[in-house]
Design a protein around this motif. Sequence first.
Motif, short mmCIF file in Angstrom:
data_model
loop_
_atom_site.label_atom_id
_atom_site.label_comp_id
_atom_site.label_asym_id
_atom_site.label_seq_id
_atom_site.Cartn_x
_atom_site.Cartn_y
_atom_site.Cartn_z
N LEU A 6 38.83 22.76 51.70
CA LEU A 6 38.17 24.04 51.46
C LEU A 6 38.72 25.13 52.37
CD1 LEU A 6 34.46 22.89 51.06
CD2 LEU A 6 36.05 23.54 49.25
N LEU A 7 39.00 24.76 53.63
CA LEU A 7 39.57 25.73 54.57
C LEU A 7 40.94 26.19 54.11
CD1 LEU A 7 39.42 27.25 57.24
CD2 LEU A 7 40.35 25.22 58.37
N ALA A 8 41.76 25.25 53.63
CA ALA A 8 43.10 25.60 53.12
C ALA A 8 42.98 26.54 51.92
CB ALA A 8 43.86 24.34 52.74
N PHE A 9 42.07 26.23 51.02
CA PHE A 9 41.87 27.04 49.81
C PHE A 9 41.42 28.46 50.17
CE2 PHE A 9 38.66 28.44 46.63
CZ PHE A 9 39.54 28.76 45.59
N VAL A 10 40.42 28.59 51.02
CA VAL A 10 39.91 29.91 51.41
C VAL A 10 40.99 30.72 52.12
CG1 VAL A 10 38.30 31.06 52.98
CG2 VAL A 10 37.48 29.24 51.49
N THR A 11 41.78 30.06 52.97
CA THR A 11 42.83 30.76 53.72
C THR A 11 43.91 31.27 52.78
OG1 THR A 11 42.38 29.33 55.61
CG2 THR A 11 44.41 30.59 55.67
N VAL A 12 44.27 30.48 51.76
CA VAL A 12 45.26 30.94 50.77
C VAL A 12 44.73 32.17 50.04
CG1 VAL A 12 46.37 30.36 48.57
CG2 VAL A 12 46.36 28.70 50.43
N VAL A 13 43.46 32.15 49.64
CA VAL A 13 42.87 33.29 48.94
C VAL A 13 42.89 34.53 49.83
CG1 VAL A 13 40.73 34.20 47.92
CG2 VAL A 13 41.42 31.82 47.49
N GLU A 14 42.53 34.36 51.11
CA GLU A 14 42.40 35.51 52.00
C GLU A 14 43.75 36.06 52.46
OE1 GLU A 14 39.75 34.12 55.04
OE2 GLU A 14 37.96 34.43 53.81
N THR A 15 44.77 35.18 52.56
CA THR A 15 46.10 35.65 52.97
C THR A 15 46.94 36.06 51.77
OG1 THR A 15 47.00 33.41 52.94
CG2 THR A 15 46.11 34.23 55.04
N LEU A 47 42.56 26.41 40.03
CA LEU A 47 41.84 27.33 40.93
C LEU A 47 42.60 28.61 41.19
CD1 LEU A 47 40.62 24.66 43.53
CD2 LEU A 47 39.23 25.78 41.76
N LEU A 48 43.95 28.53 41.15
CA LEU A 48 44.78 29.68 41.52
C LEU A 48 45.83 29.95 40.44
CD1 LEU A 48 45.43 28.73 45.24
CD2 LEU A 48 43.88 30.52 44.44
N ASP A 53 54.65 36.86 43.49
CA ASP A 53 54.18 37.76 44.55
C ASP A 53 52.89 37.28 45.23
OD1 ASP A 53 52.61 38.10 42.34
OD2 ASP A 53 52.56 40.30 42.46
N GLY A 54 52.45 36.06 44.86
CA GLY A 54 51.27 35.53 45.53
C GLY A 54 50.34 34.79 44.58
N CYS A 55 49.14 34.50 45.06
CA CYS A 55 48.16 33.73 44.29
C CYS A 55 46.91 34.57 44.05
CB CYS A 55 47.75 32.47 45.04
SG CYS A 55 49.10 31.31 45.36
N SER A 56 46.33 34.40 42.88
CA SER A 56 45.06 35.06 42.57
C SER A 56 44.09 34.02 42.02
CB SER A 56 45.26 36.19 41.57
OG SER A 56 45.80 35.68 40.35
N LEU A 57 42.80 34.29 42.12
CA LEU A 57 41.77 33.34 41.72
C LEU A 57 41.58 33.31 40.21
CD1 LEU A 57 39.04 34.16 44.40
CD2 LEU A 57 40.25 31.99 44.17
N THR A 58 41.41 32.12 39.69
CA THR A 58 40.93 31.97 38.32
C THR A 58 39.40 32.14 38.36
OG1 THR A 58 40.57 29.59 38.55
CG2 THR A 58 42.78 30.32 37.84
N ALA A 59 38.77 32.10 37.18
CA ALA A 59 37.30 32.22 37.13
C ALA A 59 36.65 31.06 37.89
CB ALA A 59 36.84 32.25 35.67
N GLN A 60 37.19 29.86 37.69
CA GLN A 60 36.66 28.69 38.41
C GLN A 60 36.97 28.77 39.90
OE1 GLN A 60 38.61 28.43 35.65
NE2 GLN A 60 36.97 27.98 34.17
N TYR A 65 35.41 29.60 45.59
CA TYR A 65 35.59 30.42 46.79
C TYR A 65 34.25 30.85 47.37
CZ TYR A 65 36.88 34.32 49.78
OH TYR A 65 37.01 35.18 50.85
N ASP A 66 33.33 31.30 46.50
CA ASP A 66 32.01 31.74 46.97
C ASP A 66 31.27 30.60 47.67
OD1 ASP A 66 32.53 34.24 45.95
OD2 ASP A 66 31.47 33.89 44.05
N TYR A 67 31.32 29.41 47.07
CA TYR A 67 30.66 28.26 47.68
C TYR A 67 31.38 27.80 48.96
CZ TYR A 67 27.24 27.30 44.00
OH TYR A 67 26.17 27.37 43.15
N ALA A 68 32.72 27.84 48.90
CA ALA A 68 33.50 27.36 50.04
C ALA A 68 33.22 28.19 51.29
CB ALA A 68 34.99 27.39 49.70
#
Length: 295
Positions: A6-15, A47-48, A53-60, A65-68
């Motif tokens: 979860l930490l890896a996932f959230v960090t990818v989203v935020e960076t 999930l991504l 140019d980077g990663c963006s969130l899918t609906a799932q 992300y919100d729960y993580a």
Amino acid sequence: MKISELLAFVTVVETGNITQAAERLNRVQSSISHRIRSLEDNLDVTLLDRKADGCSLTAQGQILYDYARKILNLADDCKNNISCSKNRQINIRIGIIECLPPYIVSALIDLGHDLGWNIDISVGNTISLLKAFDHNEFDAVIIGAGFSNTQHTSSTLLTSELVIITEKDYPDIKDLSALDGEVFLLSSKKCATTTRNYNLLFNEARITPKRVVECGSYPVLFSSIAAGKGVSLVLRCSISSEVQNKIKIHELDGQFNDFRIELVYRTDAMQIEGTKFKGIMNSVFQDPRLNAPGY
């Protein structure tokens, strides 16, 4: 799902990409990618959206992300609270008179283990323990009653009786004056409670002992009594079943049945509220073995 994933996932989203996430977490990119794939395989979703140019969130991915974020915040709170609880661990210094049976000390040790307290226990005589208490060396002392003063906060823990012990073949004592001229044994001449009780016995029964011998400890005292080297005045509950089988116990009456043990404790500067502490100490002295010899 693991916290590390979860930490890896959230960090990818935020960076915004795996490369920067790996740098922030001090991990190689393949480790971050592996953790994201593990989450996707576990949830059977993508999930991504991975782009050049980077990663963006899918609906799932947005739902996770919100729960993580909540899960990671809770994990941080948990670690912080555990760390604070270690720093707030209660430390209690207790002094206890030596005439009490050893299972009382064991009960205090067990109490510390059960409550998560650090309980340091010292054994000594009433006067030295009370003096150390007044010099802030103890948070509480368990001593013979009658030596604390009005400046101390105290509470009675136990009312018991004193008995005369002799060798097994000693004749029944029908009158205390029969003890006149005997050798009396005691654990320590520094013990004010014992000295007071002996003086009371000698004065009431008009006894002049042949001599008073200091044994240094209760085990030596009991073995000396069993060997016929003298007689002694002791607290009934201090007699173990092993000792009881080797000696003779003579009952006393009157004021010898009102030997009191009291708790003297601090109402300030202690890490636990005084009334609660008193209640916990009282629970230790509810042991039924204190009311009969032969523990």
